[in-house]
Design an enzyme around this catalytic site. Structure first.
Site, PDB file in Angstrom:
ATOM      1  N   GLU A  49       0.819  -1.172  -0.059  1.00 31.38           N
ATOM      2  CA  GLU A  49       0.130  -0.017  -0.083  1.00 31.38           C
ATOM      3  C   GLU A  49       1.064   1.422  -0.173  1.00 31.38           C
ATOM      4  O   GLU A  49       1.693   1.328   0.870  1.00 31.38           O
ATOM      5  CB  GLU A  49      -0.772  -0.110   1.353  1.00 31.38           C
ATOM      6  CG  GLU A  49      -2.250  -0.716   1.268  1.00 31.38           C
ATOM      7  CD  GLU A  49      -2.716  -0.553   2.592  1.00 31.38           C
ATOM      8  OE1 GLU A  49      -2.939   0.591   3.234  1.00 31.38           O
ATOM      9  OE2 GLU A  49      -3.094  -1.570   3.079  1.00 31.38           O
ATOM     10  N   ASP A  60      -6.296   8.697   9.887  1.00 30.90           N
ATOM     11  CA  ASP A  60      -4.663   8.423  10.531  1.00 30.90           C
ATOM     12  C   ASP A  60      -4.194   8.851  11.842  1.00 30.90           C
ATOM     13  O   ASP A  60      -4.661   9.747  12.298  1.00 30.90           O
ATOM     14  CB  ASP A  60      -3.683   8.795   9.430  1.00 30.90           C
ATOM     15  CG  ASP A  60      -4.065   7.767   8.144  1.00 30.90           C
ATOM     16  OD1 ASP A  60      -3.924   6.449   8.279  1.00 30.90           O
ATOM     17  OD2 ASP A  60      -4.233   8.359   6.842  1.00 30.90           O
TER      18      ASP A  60
END
Ligand SMILES: Cc1ncc(COP(=O)(O)O)c(C=O)c1O
Lengths: 254, 396
Positions: A49, A60
């Protein structure tokens, strides 16, 4: 079937557990990205990724947030990432992970077209939910790019059925309510939840968010088809460099 | 008949639910709870009770005779949201949403705040209903709105200073969303403007519509007709959509939103999302957004903390593209003129946010005739801003 689904499914059918690392593209300079990808492929990654830095990464935690800031400070843009990928031959499939505004602003049709001449075989867009999936699926219909679906602890049984039914690539099973990051405590009902997703899903299921210890890898590999490791690798790449990160990965899978 | 949003939460092409999967269940739960609450007379009665007895509604529609005479032109009316408990329109929404949280059985509240007004309103509603409350606020705003931080703490809320990004409202929203993702099972996010994933823009609009609904009725009573112009400042867009919404089908009423041009539209320091931005997705919603060539969200700037946001509520984006509403801009300097003028002519010290609306009326009134009139939403009072103004005047 999209090639990413086929590649991962084949590995699984051969009895292998899957491992997908996440790194932030350009966090340590785009020049180093090729070496980072090669090292991860050598370390047994099934796919990688690649994070696209965004100013407002609401899914995040601190480590990836900081990596995104570093990447942007080094001048990384989606255009530059794609230009790099067009020149680079990756030994394993790549997956672009970014927030919807980055892709929308680039232009979704142009994005799919440009990615088609790279090794990017999937995208993850954490803020494009199932309800709006056609916004990416329509432009990507004719392409080999898989749209990867996230399933979380708050997804009901009924919704899990929906989410896995048309899924491509793999199922990203989020292990916590919260953002990405290391040192997370897992809820007691997590393993049951993972097992349920694995039973329902026709394609491989990988557990991600917070995976940062050998014990995590072992347990998750018991309940699903593999793990996604992000923050832990991102932090090591920033602080220790490529070789030490390779050693860290070895200890995680020892 | 105007009917927005559609069943997926879109206003034309704007809006939607662009949130991580973890939050999907919460936005769906909220959608369903709100649908039921809307139809439940008991909920409406409870809300009306608190708005009347606690908030102090209805607020007056004040004819600003001195200001009208000073400007020469259209009559100016002020909808006095500054007279609400806690000093701004934000309390209308905070009470409504905390009641919804209660209905969902959630007793923890998270919110973001820029100017601090929404934080104070939310902390107030949380205290009233005995709920735990945490408020995220950018470090820059914590400094310029010290008084409001202290008020929130007095009310029992925890204020978290946000040090990421521009350290203003946008980053406070990011942190509030991150916090919500982690606590979604027992926490309700009281979003402070007509922003965010569906159903927030609709909920906030509906709770703030009391402004326009009252004003319309009051206007008809005193003037026997509707105003030619309804005017309000636009940050995220809650006081303006609250004023506009009840007038949307009244095609002869011009709806004008005023964005903050900060240090000027030719600089990078402004918050004019519609005027200078383009379409994007942030904080759960598709809307006009200040962004660079790479789709990175730019930092907004305004003298007024409450307007310092790089996006605008999706319904405004729709009203703009469909041509129903107009969006103008006012600079910091012009807003300050509005601030001083209203203070001196009417004895009303307005919030810096509202001063943007006053400043635009100063331009517009002169172009209109004395038979015509402008309805301005005076969204809040200026107590929170006087320290900042004092320091600025001392520097000059
Ligand atoms: C007094 C006042 N007016 C206006 C605003 C701007 O918000 P909105 O555009 O949602 O009305 C704020 C925000 O804090 C405010 O405090």
């Amino acid at each position: 079937m999209k090639s990413l689904t086929r590649v991962l499914q084949q590995k699984k059918d051969n009895g292998n557990k899957l491992f997908i690392p996440y790194i932030m593209a350009g966090a340590n300079g785009l020049e180093r990205l090729a070496h980072e990808i090669e090292m991860l492929a050598e370390s047994g990654a099934s796919a990688i990724e690649l994070g696209v830095p965004f100013s407002d990464p609401v899914a995040d935690g601190p480590v990836i947030q900081l990596a995104g800031i570093h990447s942007r400070e080094r001048g990384t843009t989606l255009k530059k990432i794609i230009a790099f990928l067009k020149e680079f031959n990756s030994p394993i499939p790549l997956i672009l992970m970014g927030y919807f505004n980055s892709f929308l602003h680039y232009g979704l049709e142009g994005l799919v077209e440009d990615l088609s001449s790279t090794d990017v075989k999937g995208v993850i867009i954490p803020d494009l939910p199932y309800e709006h999936r056609e916004m990416f699926l329509d432009p990507a219909k004719e392409s080999d790019i898989a749209f990867i679906q996230l399933v979380t602890l708050t997804s009901s049984d009924e919704r899990i059925d929906q989410l896995v039914s048309e899924a491509e690539g793999f199922i990203y099973a989020v292990t916590i309510n919260g953002t990405t990051g290391i040192n997370r405590d897992y809820q007691d009902n997590l393993y049951q939840h993972l097992q349920k997703i694995t039973e329902k899903s026709p394609i491989p299921v990988l557990a991600g968010f917070g995976v940062s210890k050998p014990e995590h890898v072992q347990i998750f590999n018991n309940y699903c088809d593999g793990v996604i490791i992000g923050s832990c690798i991102v932090q090591s790449l920033a602080q220790n460099g490529i070789d030490e990160t390779q050693e860290l990965i070895e200890t995680l899978f020892a | 008949m105007y009917q927005q949003p559609d069943n997926k939460g879109f206003y034309g092409e704007f809006g939607g639910q662009f949130v991580p999967e973890t939050l999907m269940y919460a936005v769906k739960e909220l959608t369903q709870t709100y649908e039921e609450a809307k139809k439940d007379p008991e909920f409406q009665e409870t809300l009306d009770y608190y708005l009347k007895q606690y908030v102090g509604r209805e607020t007056p529609l004040y004819y600003a005779d001195n200001l009208t005479k000073h400007l020469g032109g259209a009559k100016i009316y002020l909808k006095r949201e500054d007279l609400n408990h806690t000093g701004a329109h934000k309390i209308n929404n905070a009470i409504g949403q905390v009641l919804l949280a209660k209905r969902m059985g959630k007793n923890k509240i998270v919110a973001e705040t820029g100017a601090g007004q929404h934080g104070v309103a939310t902390a107030t509603a949380a205290a009233l209903f005995g709920m735990e409350c945490i408020i995220f606020m950018g470090e820059v705003d914590v400094k310029r709105q010290e008084l409001n931080v202290f008020r929130m703490e007095l009310l029992g809320a925890k204020v978290e200073s946000v040090v990421s990004g521009s350290r203003t409202l946008k980053d406070a929203v990011n942190e509030a969303l991150r916090y919500w993702v982690a606590t979604v099972e027992d926490t309700h996010y009281v979003l402070g403007s007509a922003l965010g994933p569906h159903p927030f823009p609709e909920i906030v609009r509906d709770f703030q519509s009391v402004i326009g609904t009252e004003a319309k009725q009051q206007y008809l009573e005193v003037e026997g007709k509707l105003p030619e112009v309804a005017l309000a400042c636009v940050g995220g867009g809650s006081n303006s959509i609250g004023l506009f919404y009840p007038f949307i089908n009244d095609k002869d009423v011009r709806l004008i939103g005023v964005e903050a041009a900060g240090k000027g539209l030719d600089t990078e320091e402004h918050a004019a999302s519609i005027t200078k931005g383009d379409v994007g997705v942030l904080h759960g919603s598709k809307m006009h957004l200040l962004q660079d060539d790479d789709g990175q969200v730019l930092e907004a700037f305004s003298i007024s903390a409450g307007l310092d946001y790089p996006g605008i509520g999706p319904e405004h984006s729709h009203l703009y593209t469909s041509g129903r509403a107009e969006y103008k801009t006012i600079t910091d300097e012009e807003a300050l003129e509005g601030f001083h003028l209203l203070s001196r002519t009417e004895g009303i010290i307005p919030a810096l946010e509202s001063s943007h609306a006053i400043a635009y009326a100063m331009k517009l009134a002169k172009e209109m005739s004395p038979e015509e009139s402008i309805l301005i939403c005076l969204s809040g009072r200026g107590d929170k801003d006087v320290q900042q103004i004092k320091e600025r005047m001392a520097q000059e």
